[in-house]
Enzyme design. Structure first.
Site, PDB file in Angstrom:
ATOM      1  N   ARG A 170      -3.203   8.970 -10.262  1.00  0.00           N
ATOM      2  CA  ARG A 170      -4.405   9.208 -11.058  1.00  0.00           C
ATOM      3  C   ARG A 170      -5.659   9.469 -10.226  1.00  0.00           C
ATOM      4  NH1 ARG A 170      -5.217   4.679 -15.201  1.00  0.00           N
ATOM      5  NH2 ARG A 170      -3.534   3.507 -14.223  1.00  0.00           N
ATOM      6  N   GLY A 175       1.058  -8.364 -15.972  1.00  0.00           N
ATOM      7  CA  GLY A 175       2.101  -9.370 -16.144  1.00  0.00           C
ATOM      8  C   GLY A 175       1.474 -10.639 -16.700  1.00  0.00           C
ATOM      9  N   ALA A 212       0.832  -1.204   0.000  1.00  0.00           N
ATOM     10  CA  ALA A 212       0.000   0.000   0.000  1.00  0.00           C
ATOM     11  C   ALA A 212       0.863   1.250   0.000  1.00  0.00           C
ATOM     12  CB  ALA A 212      -0.907  -0.008   1.231  1.00  0.00           C
TER      13      ALA A 212
END
Ligand code: UD1
Ligand code: CA
Length: 459
Positions: A15, A137, A9
């Site tokens: 954003r 990934g 965290a």
């Protein structure tokens, strides 16, 4: 084997465009990070370690009352580096489950089955197939379909980019193994980060990697923007709405209810649109909640009807009551069975006895009201002298005429009547009529005012 949970965290969450760390943004009124901690606690984790960086002070403040260790990652050098910051706090012989503070909808059952499937001395990985694997990934498997590595989007070749099975990031391995593998992870990659995902190939070499999957992709979705936050909020609310309907609750529109806490409903409860639930709320059989009602920490009794636009907070409401529309029921209100509260009535620290009514425009605070009492429109209990609060007692069967003020401390006796427009400052004995207004006079030579003509008015 004991379980330690590490929650990453530390990221900034650029954003989100927020001064608050991303993981503290709420879903259903609760920080995302707290959802993840709750999931860890439901797994009976022996330890929970949160890796914090950006906004660490805010994260610490939020978690101060909880049994959670906070490991600092001052610089975000990658997910592998992040886990490395947590390991010194982890019992190394424990299994370590890595979760993410911005992946809030992960289900306990999914994690349980991941932990159970994790091979001894190997690694358990949560993966998911996506129509659009862009950004994630990719899970590389060999000819025997065994997981052999993870390759990040930015490091992947054309063939690897076609793989639609992706890494959720969530994994489990023994602390000692993770520690050993992470020591061998470097940052020679497109992002110059220490990838946690580089441990997969090492685990695959040593003892094998088992991939398990969540029941739906939404569980492993992460939040990077407020748009995604809102999407997960609605997904979470819809799943709560589904669960309610399964239990026999009618929701007029399951996409227009917000449960920010715990709601327990018996059968045949009907909930209209735009109802917000906060804290712990219990609604008994056959109760009806109309549109735009906010219910917080309260019990709504059997067959009771809460009409539109009420706010109810910290109250116990009995059966066959009617409340609202537009009523405000404040903490420590108790409405006994068959009580009736009408529009624009406010109550606080008040017991309203069985079958008693306050139908319009009243304030009833710090009061004990008996049974079958009628409180007229505009009645006010004057409970506050500017410094202290005082009690009003209204005994069974009393009738309080409209627009009266009951100046506390004061007691209105059984079956007493207060005439409309009275200011009551002394106790009223049972069965008496109390009236405290001046007698009505008639002035026969009274003239209505006449408009005064002014020069300016003529312009
Ligand atoms: C990571 C995975 C990728 C996976 C994806 C799923 C790696 C290298 N890649 O990529 O395989 O498909 O998640 O969403 O692990 N964080 C820290 N400290 C750091 C770096 C990250 O706490 O130094 C936290 C971030 O705050 C974030 C999470 O870890 O919550 C994931 O980090 P991020 O950089 O977003 O990883 P991805 O590139 O998405
Ligand atoms: Ca991410």
């Amino acid at each position: 084997m004991g379980l330690s949970v590490v929650i990453l965290a530390a990221g900034k969450g650029t954003r989100m465009q927020s001064s608050m760390p991303k993981v503290l943004h709420p879903i259903a009124g609760k920080p995302m990070l707290q959802h993840v901690i709750d999931a860890a606690n439901q797994l009976n984790a022996e330890q929970v370690v949160v890796v914090a960086g950006h906004g660490i002070d805010q994260v610490k403040a939020e978690l101060s009352a909880q049994k959670v260790v906070i490991a600092e990652q001052a610089e975000q050098l990658g997910t592998g580096h992040a886990v490395d910051q947590a390991l010194p706090f982890v019992k190394s012989e424990n299994l370590v489950l890595v979760l993410y503070g911005d992946v809030p909808l992960i289900k306990t059952e999914t994690l349980k089955s991941l932990v159970e499937q994790t091979p001894k001395n190997g690694l358990g990985l949560l993966t998911v197939k996506l129509d659009n694997p862009q950004g994630y990934g990719r899970i590389v498997r060999n000819n025997n379909d065994q997981v052999v590595a993870i390759v990040e989007q930015k490091d992947a070749n054309q063939d690897q980019l076609l793989i639609d099975e992706v890494n959720t990031g969530i994994l489990v391995a023994k602390g000692t193994d993770l520690n050993r593998w992470l020591k061998n992870v470097d940052n020679n990659n497109a992002q110059n980060e220490y990838y946690l995902t580089d441990t997969i190939a090492m685990a695959a070499d040593e003892a094998g990697v088992i991939a398990s999957h969540p029941s739906s992709a939404i569980e492993v979705e992460g939040v990077n923007s407020r748009v995604q936050l809102a999407q997960l909020e609605r997904a979470y609310q819809l799943s709560q709405a589904d669960a309610l309907m399964q239990k026999g609750v009618t929701l007029i529109d399951p996409s227009r209810i917000d449960i920010r806490g715990e709601l327990e409903c018996q059968s045949d409860v009907l909930i209209d649109v735009n109802v917000i639930i906060e804290g712990n709320v219990s609604i008994k059989t056959g109760a009806q909640i109309d549109a735009n009602v906010i219910l917080k920490d309260c019990v709504i009794g059997e067959a009771t009807h809460i009409k539109a636009n009420c706010m109810i907070d910290g109250a116990t409401i009995g059966k066959d009551c009617q409340v609202g529309p537009f009523a405000r029921i404040r903490p420590n209100t108790e409405l006994k069975d068959e009580a009736f509260i009408g529009n624009f009535v406010e109550t606080k620290k008040t017991v309203l006895g069985k079958g008693s009514k306050a139908s319009h425009l009243a304030y009833i605070g710090d009061a004990t009201v008996g049974e079958k009492v009628n409180i007229g429109a505009g009645v006010i209990t004057c409970n506050y002298d500017g410094v202290n609060k005082f009690q009003t007692v209204i005994e069974d069967g009393a009738f309080i005429g409209s627009d009266s003020q009951l100046v506390a401390p004061v007691t209105i006796g059984k079956m007493a009547t207060v005439g409309a427009g009275s200011t009551i400052t002394k106790d009223v004995p049972s069965d008496n009529l109390a009236i405290s207004r001046t007698r009505q006079k008639h002035l026969e030579d009274w003239q209505r005012p006449i408009k005064i003509e002014r020069k300016e008015d003529k312009k």
